[in-house]
Scaffold this motif. Structure first.
Motif, PDB file in Angstrom:
ATOM      1  N   ARG A 150      -1.575   4.587  -3.562  1.00 35.64           N
ATOM      2  CA  ARG A 150      -3.210   3.660  -4.274  1.00 35.64           C
ATOM      3  C   ARG A 150      -3.149   3.980  -5.589  1.00 35.64           C
ATOM      4  NH1 ARG A 150      -7.906   5.429  -4.094  1.00 35.64           N
ATOM      5  NH2 ARG A 150      -8.730   7.357  -2.887  1.00 35.64           N
ATOM      6  N   ARG A 151      -3.552   3.005  -6.533  1.00 36.82           N
ATOM      7  CA  ARG A 151      -3.769   3.164  -7.131  1.00 36.82           C
ATOM      8  C   ARG A 151      -5.361   3.816  -6.827  1.00 36.82           C
ATOM      9  NH1 ARG A 151      -2.613   0.210 -12.480  1.00 36.82           N
ATOM     10  NH2 ARG A 151      -3.471   1.969 -13.749  1.00 36.82           N
ATOM     11  N   THR A 152      -5.858   5.079  -8.589  1.00 38.02           N
ATOM     12  CA  THR A 152      -7.389   5.748  -8.211  1.00 38.02           C
ATOM     13  C   THR A 152      -8.239   4.686  -9.334  1.00 38.02           C
ATOM     14  OG1 THR A 152      -6.588   7.199  -9.569  1.00 38.02           O
ATOM     15  CG2 THR A 152      -6.138   7.639  -7.602  1.00 38.02           C
ATOM     16  N   SER A 182      -3.970  15.028  -0.714  1.00 39.87           N
ATOM     17  CA  SER A 182      -3.181  13.650  -0.962  1.00 39.87           C
ATOM     18  C   SER A 182      -2.648  15.015  -2.805  1.00 39.87           C
ATOM     19  CB  SER A 182      -4.613  13.140  -1.538  1.00 39.87           C
ATOM     20  OG  SER A 182      -5.586  13.056  -0.647  1.00 39.87           O
ATOM     21  N   ILE A 202      -2.172   7.369  -9.659  1.00 37.07           N
ATOM     22  CA  ILE A 202      -1.914   7.669  -8.524  1.00 37.07           C
ATOM     23  C   ILE A 202      -1.658   8.259  -7.028  1.00 37.07           C
ATOM     24  CG2 ILE A 202       0.374   6.608  -6.969  1.00 37.07           C
ATOM     25  CD1 ILE A 202      -0.203   4.010  -8.550  1.00 37.07           C
ATOM     26  N   LEU A 209       2.082  -1.293  -7.144  1.00 36.54           N
ATOM     27  CA  LEU A 209       2.017  -0.479  -7.998  1.00 36.54           C
ATOM     28  C   LEU A 209       2.620  -0.538  -8.915  1.00 36.54           C
ATOM     29  CD1 LEU A 209       1.254   2.263  -4.897  1.00 36.54           C
ATOM     30  CD2 LEU A 209      -0.468   0.852  -6.369  1.00 36.54           C
ATOM     31  N   HIS A 223       0.232   6.574   2.571  1.00 35.53           N
ATOM     32  CA  HIS A 223      -0.740   6.072   2.041  1.00 35.53           C
ATOM     33  C   HIS A 223      -0.205   6.381   0.305  1.00 35.53           C
ATOM     34  CE1 HIS A 223      -2.366   3.877   5.309  1.00 35.53           C
ATOM     35  NE2 HIS A 223      -3.087   5.729   5.340  1.00 35.53           N
ATOM     36  N   GLU A 256       2.391   2.612   4.325  1.00 36.61           N
ATOM     37  CA  GLU A 256       1.619   2.108   3.405  1.00 36.61           C
ATOM     38  C   GLU A 256       1.245   2.039   1.896  1.00 36.61           C
ATOM     39  OE1 GLU A 256      -1.881  -1.520   3.715  1.00 36.61           O
ATOM     40  OE2 GLU A 256      -2.029   0.134   5.004  1.00 36.61           O
ATOM     41  N   VAL A 257       2.317   1.421   0.899  1.00 32.45           N
ATOM     42  CA  VAL A 257       2.146   1.367  -0.047  1.00 32.45           C
ATOM     43  C   VAL A 257       0.532   0.064  -0.960  1.00 32.45           C
ATOM     44  CG1 VAL A 257       2.473   0.841  -2.544  1.00 32.45           C
ATOM     45  CG2 VAL A 257       3.746   2.748  -1.004  1.00 32.45           C
ATOM     46  N   GLN A 258      -0.595  -0.272  -1.273  1.00 31.86           N
ATOM     47  CA  GLN A 258      -0.847  -0.580  -1.560  1.00 31.86           C
ATOM     48  C   GLN A 258      -0.199  -1.898  -2.825  1.00 31.86           C
ATOM     49  OE1 GLN A 258      -4.213   0.880  -4.547  1.00 31.86           O
ATOM     50  NE2 GLN A 258      -4.964  -1.887  -5.348  1.00 31.86           N
TER      51      GLN A 258
END
Length: 212
Positions: free
Chosen positions: A120-122, A195, A127, A84, A118, A79-81
Motif C-alpha cells: 500500500r501507499r504510505t 514491514s 510504499i 499503486l 499487503h 492484497e495490493v492497494q
C-alpha cells in the motif's frame, strides 16, 4: 507408459526421495547465496540494477521463491492497494528481501496458520510491503536479536528450525540499500508483522500528459 520403463522414477517412494533431495538442494543453495550476499554487502560490493516494476509482480515473485525455501504448507494470501504506482528498484533484490520474510513466516507458522502480504501507499508517498503471519511470534527483547547475522531466537529454535539465521539481516541490508527501512511488530504466541518501507524517491511517478 509402463512404470518399469521409468526405472526408479516409476516408484512413488523414489519420486518422493527425489523431491526431498531437490527441496534440500534448494534450501542449501539459498544458504550459500545468503552467505555470499552477506560478504558482498559487508564489502560494499553489492550494486543495484534498477528497473521499473509493479508491487504486485514483486510480491508474486517473492511468494514463489519464499515457498521454495520455506516448505510452504500454510495458506499465503496477498492484497495490493489499487492503482499503486510502479517502483524504481532492483527487482531481484527486492524479491529476495520479501522472499526472506515469506520464508521466515513459513518457517515459524504452523501448517494451519496463515500468512498475508499487503502492499500500500504510505502517508509520505512511499510504499509499504508488509508480511504478517500467525506464527510463534517473539518477545520485544528478542526483536533486536533477529536482525543480527547468524542469530536465531534461542537454542531450542535453532534445533527445531533449520537455517543460517541470515534472512532478516540480509533483508534489512537490501532494503536499506534502496533507502528504505525494515520494522517488526510481534508478540509471543500472537504472530509477527514485518514491514518494508520504501521511500518516495523509489516511487515511479506517472508522466503528466502534455497540455496546451
Amino acid at each position: 507408459l509402463n512404470t518399469e520403463m521409468l526405472g526408479p522414477l516409476g516408484n512413488p517412494s523414489y519420486r518422493g526421495y527425489a523431491a526431498d533431495i531437490h527441496a534440500s538442494g534448494t534450501r542449501l543453495l539459498g544458504i550459500v547465496n545468503d552467505l555470499l550476499d552477506t560478504a558482498r554487502i559487508e564489502g560494499g560490493a553489492l550494486t543495484l540494477a534498477k528497473q521499473d516494476v509493479s508491487v504486485a509482480s514483486l510480491i508474486e515473485g517473492a511468494i514463489a521463491l519464499g515457498q521454495l525455501r520455506g516448505r510452504a504448507r500454510c495458506k499465503i494470501a496477498f492484497e495490493v492497494q489499487p492503482n499503486l504506482p510502479e517502483l524504481e528498484v532492483d527487482p531481484q533484490r527486492v524479491v529476495q528481501a520479501i522472499a526472506a520474510l515469506v520464508a521466515n513466516s513459513i518457517k515459524f507458522t504452523p501448517d494451519e496458520g496463515q500468512i498475508a502480504i499487503h502492499g500500500r501507499r504510505t502517508a509520505n508517498g512511499g510504499i509499504r510491503i508488509a508480511v504478517r503471519d500467525t506464527g510463534i511470534g517473539m518477545s520485544p527483547e528478542k526483536i533486536a536479536d533477529a536482525f543480527q547475522p547468524f542469530r536465531q531466537l534461542d537454542n531450542s529454535l535453532a534445533r527445531r528450525f533449520e537455517g543460517a539465521g541470515l534472512g532478516l539481516s540480509i533483508c534489512k541490508a537490501l532494503v536499506e540499500l534502496h533507502g528504505g527501512s525494515l520494522s517488526i511488530e510481534s508478540a509471543e504466541g500472537e504472530g509477527t508483522t514485518v514491514s518494508i518501507d520504501l521511500p518516495p524517491s523509489r516511487v515511479k511517478l506517472r508522466a503528466l500528459a502534455a497540455t496546451g
